[in-house]
Design a protein around this motif. Structure first.
Motif, PDB file in Angstrom:
ATOM      1  N   THR A 245      26.404  22.793 -34.818  1.00 37.69           N
ATOM      2  CA  THR A 245      27.311  23.940 -34.863  1.00 37.69           C
ATOM      3  C   THR A 245      27.482  24.434 -36.284  1.00 37.69           C
ATOM      4  OG1 THR A 245      28.989  24.309 -33.187  1.00 37.69           O
ATOM      5  CG2 THR A 245      29.761  23.607 -35.164  1.00 37.69           C
ATOM      6  N   GLU A 250      22.675  32.064 -34.624  1.00 36.87           N
ATOM      7  CA  GLU A 250      22.704  33.495 -34.290  1.00 36.87           C
ATOM      8  C   GLU A 250      22.048  34.331 -35.393  1.00 36.87           C
ATOM      9  OE1 GLU A 250      25.854  37.060 -33.072  1.00 36.87           O
ATOM     10  OE2 GLU A 250      26.443  34.948 -32.841  1.00 36.87           O
ATOM     11  N   PRO A 269      24.370  39.420 -28.187  1.00 33.11           N
ATOM     12  CA  PRO A 269      24.688  37.983 -28.181  1.00 33.11           C
ATOM     13  C   PRO A 269      25.735  37.659 -27.118  1.00 33.11           C
ATOM     14  CG  PRO A 269      25.883  39.067 -29.955  1.00 33.11           C
ATOM     15  CD  PRO A 269      25.110  40.138 -29.237  1.00 33.11           C
ATOM     16  N   ASN A 271      28.000  34.097 -25.753  1.00 34.96           N
ATOM     17  CA  ASN A 271      28.301  32.668 -25.862  1.00 34.96           C
ATOM     18  C   ASN A 271      28.579  32.119 -24.469  1.00 34.96           C
ATOM     19  OD1 ASN A 271      29.332  30.098 -26.311  1.00 34.96           O
ATOM     20  ND2 ASN A 271      30.441  30.692 -28.155  1.00 34.96           N
ATOM     21  N   CYS A 272      27.631  31.365 -23.923  1.00 39.13           N
ATOM     22  CA  CYS A 272      27.766  30.845 -22.557  1.00 39.13           C
ATOM     23  C   CYS A 272      28.935  29.870 -22.422  1.00 39.13           C
ATOM     24  CB  CYS A 272      26.470  30.171 -22.123  1.00 39.13           C
ATOM     25  SG  CYS A 272      25.052  31.288 -22.084  1.00 39.13           S
ATOM     26  N   ALA A 274      31.867  30.295 -23.662  1.00 37.25           N
ATOM     27  CA  ALA A 274      33.160  30.984 -23.754  1.00 37.25           C
ATOM     28  C   ALA A 274      33.482  31.815 -22.514  1.00 37.25           C
ATOM     29  CB  ALA A 274      33.180  31.886 -24.986  1.00 37.25           C
ATOM     30  N   ASP A 314      23.662  31.887 -26.460  1.00 40.07           N
ATOM     31  CA  ASP A 314      24.092  30.737 -27.254  1.00 40.07           C
ATOM     32  C   ASP A 314      24.765  29.714 -26.339  1.00 40.07           C
ATOM     33  OD1 ASP A 314      24.444  29.182 -29.445  1.00 40.07           O
ATOM     34  OD2 ASP A 314      26.037  30.376 -30.352  1.00 40.07           O
ATOM     35  N   GLU A 315      24.673  28.448 -26.709  1.00 46.29           N
ATOM     36  CA  GLU A 315      25.213  27.338 -25.902  1.00 46.29           C
ATOM     37  C   GLU A 315      24.703  27.430 -24.455  1.00 46.29           C
ATOM     38  OE1 GLU A 315      26.312  25.061 -27.545  1.00 46.29           O
ATOM     39  OE2 GLU A 315      26.753  26.137 -29.395  1.00 46.29           O
ATOM     40  N   SER A 353      17.405  31.677 -26.798  1.00 46.03           N
ATOM     41  CA  SER A 353      18.503  30.783 -26.411  1.00 46.03           C
ATOM     42  C   SER A 353      18.734  29.743 -27.495  1.00 46.03           C
ATOM     43  CB  SER A 353      18.196  30.093 -25.077  1.00 46.03           C
ATOM     44  OG  SER A 353      16.977  29.358 -25.164  1.00 46.03           O
ATOM     45  N   THR A 355      21.406  26.017 -28.584  1.00 41.13           N
ATOM     46  CA  THR A 355      22.480  25.074 -28.280  1.00 41.13           C
ATOM     47  C   THR A 355      22.613  24.066 -29.408  1.00 41.13           C
ATOM     48  OG1 THR A 355      23.354  23.509 -26.637  1.00 41.13           O
ATOM     49  CG2 THR A 355      21.008  23.405 -27.067  1.00 41.13           C
TER      50      THR A 355
END
Length: 525
Positions: A245, A250, A269, A271-272, A274, A314-315, A353, A355
């Motif tokens: 992190t 990004e 973008p 954030n998966c 969130a 992301d994530e 993608s 993570t």
């Protein structure tokens, strides 16, 4: 607004249009109302942080109404600010259409390349908009660009109003209603000039192909990342980015997008981690009005917004299993069905993608589909943690300081003691933690940020584990001198007291200082 409410300058303009098209005054007014109002402006350095501070472009849009804005850029590094301006306008000026227009010139002060490039861009804009009311901003960009705008307008290449905006937000028209202002004639040789420089501009575009303005670092690991960006930006294959992190995943995804052929379309973008599980499908694929409770209007999903562009997931490991199946179908066939709809929508989207988790472990544990893994992970870009990036910490810190100086309108620098403290820390929160730490230290009233201004906040106490990067460590010339600097600064240059802090004999410490003085070491008074 009616004719009676028009200003004197607008009435004069209306009269000109009536004469030009042989219209009566009322018909001319209706014609003007139907014509789109278009603003042309280069993106300048003061326009680069729209969500922190309004630049000239957004200040103009807040005071004058336009239907469309062309954002001209001379190099790819301005595409990110253009994208930020686009996102800002989507929120605050949703009625305005934003278009990016390339006008390449490596040297923005060279008339020989700037003018032909602007001429070609303006001709393309006019071709796309047969009848329009143009306004040109002379505030953003370089003085060379401002002069070329005047040449284009006064030479009759484009019929437009010229405006400028002051630091106080006052807009004024720029006109040349002076008897002694020279008349600029259109000449046929301009086409010859553009042809002569056409090949040079092609070469400029080739040299502008990759810009790493936002990826700071020179360690071997980061140089490898930049090579991968160069290699994969022009390919359509899915890219997977791994890293802790706060390491800048990004940022790398943006670099891939803005260096690709999709750069003039959207980078979206998401954030998966969130998004609530029950809203995933609506967020990714959109929904029809009334599709579910609370769906009071039709909504475009992220994949629709990213059509012809790039979506950054992301994530990705946090994506629910039922959504993984639907994402797999989009990757395989390029189609999806919005919530509440019955017809498929086809899109052309590049997927990147990322993570901070172990995605292979998630596959083994059944939390992530194996078939989706192989669809997403064609190649992997791994970002190193900040603790392994050596002197990159200082390069990044200085870059962040430049951003803070621009944001707050002051000039502050880091002292040697502050740099030593930054280098010695292992940064569990990586670049994000470094930025937060520096911004907090920036709030002190001192002109310089010293070690005492830097406060490191960890979830757990700092680990005593020492990690060494692949490039190795030079203790005598890189690590120990930093502690010598810090000790001398803490003791105001007193070598004897500094030696005590370092548990060294004064004569031993002075001998080491003498040895280092030939290597640009300083500090003892």
């Amino acid at each position: 607004m009616g004719i009676l409410s028009l200003k004197e300058s607008e009435l004069l303009r209306l009269n000109e249009i009536a004469k030009k098209f042989n219209l009566d005054f009322d018909d001319a007014y209706q014609y003007v109302c139907a014509v789109k109002k278009i603003l042309l402006s280069f993106i300048g350095d003061n326009d680069c942080y729209p969500f922190e501070k309004k630049g000239p472009i957004l200040s103009i849009l807040s005071k004058q109404k336009f239907d469309k804005v062309y954002l001209l850029y001379n190099k790819e590094s301005y595409l990110k600010p253009a994208s930020d301006i686009f996102c800002y306008c989507e929120i605050h000026f949703p009625e305005i259409t934003i278009v990016y227009q390339e006008a390449p010139a490596i040297n923005p002060t060279d008339y020989n390349t700037v003018y032909p490039s602007m001429y070609k861009a303006v001709k393309e804009i006019i071709k796309q908009n047969k009848s329009a009311n143009y306004t040109i901003s002379l505030t953003s960009g370089t003085p060379t660009m401002h002069a070329c705008w005047i040449f284009l307008q006064q030479g009759g290449v484009i019929k437009a109003n010229l405006i400028q905006i002051s630091r106080d937000g006052i807009i004024s028209e720029v006109n040349f209603n002076l008897d002694d202002f020279p008349h600029i004639k259109k000449v046929g040789s301009i086409k010859t000039e553009i042809s002569r420089l056409a090949r040079e501009n092609v070469q400029l575009k080739q040299r502008l192909k990759l810009q790493y303005d936002h990826i700071i670092g020179e360690c071997p690991e980061i140089l490898k990342v930049k090579e991968q960006i160069q290699l994969f930006s022009e390919t359509p294959i899915p890219i997977f980015i791994s890293g802790e992190t706060g390491t800048g995943k990004e940022l790398v995804a943006e670099a891939i997008h803005f260096n690709s052929q999709r750069k003039e379309n959207r980078f979206v973008p998401i954030n998966c981690g969130a998004i609530p599980a029950n809203l995933f499908e609506s967020e990714l694929f959109g929904h029809k009005k009334g599709a579910f409770t609370g769906a009071i209007a039709e909504k475009e999903g992220k994949f629709m917004l990213a059509d012809k562009g790039t979506i950054f997931l992301d994530e990705i490991v946090d994506l629910p299993l039922d959504m993984q199946v639907k994402l797999l179908r989009v990757l395989q066939e390029g189609v999806f069905i919005p919530v509440g709809a019955t017809r498929e929508i086809k899109v052309d989207v590049r997927v990147i993608s990322a993570t901070n988790q172990d995605i292979k472990k998630a596959v083994k544990e059944g939390k992530f589909r194996e078939d989706l893994f192989y669809r997403l992970v064609h190649t992997e870009i791994n970002l190193p943690p900040l603790r392994l990036r050596g002197n990159d910490k200082i390069l990044i810190a200085n870059h962040i300081m430049q951003q803070l100086n621009h944001k707050y309108g002051t000039v502050k620098t880091l002292t040697e003691s502050a740099m030593s403290k930054l280098l010695a820390y292992d940064w569990p929160g990586n670049i994000r933690q470094l930025k937060n730490c520096l911004e907090t230290g920036y709030q002190y009233t001192d002109d310089k940020i010293e070690a005492r201004h830097l406060n490191f906040i960890d979830i757990e106490s700092q680990s005593t584990k020492i990690e060494i990067s692949n490039q190795g460590v030079d203790l005598d010339n890189e690590i120990l001198p930093l502690y010598y600097h810090a000790a001398l600064e803490k003791t105001n240059g007193n070598a004897e007291q500094a030696a005590k802090l370092l548990k060294l004999e004064p004569h031993t410490f002075r001998a080491r200082l003498r040895k280092l003085k030939g290597k640009d070491f300083y500090g003892e008074r």
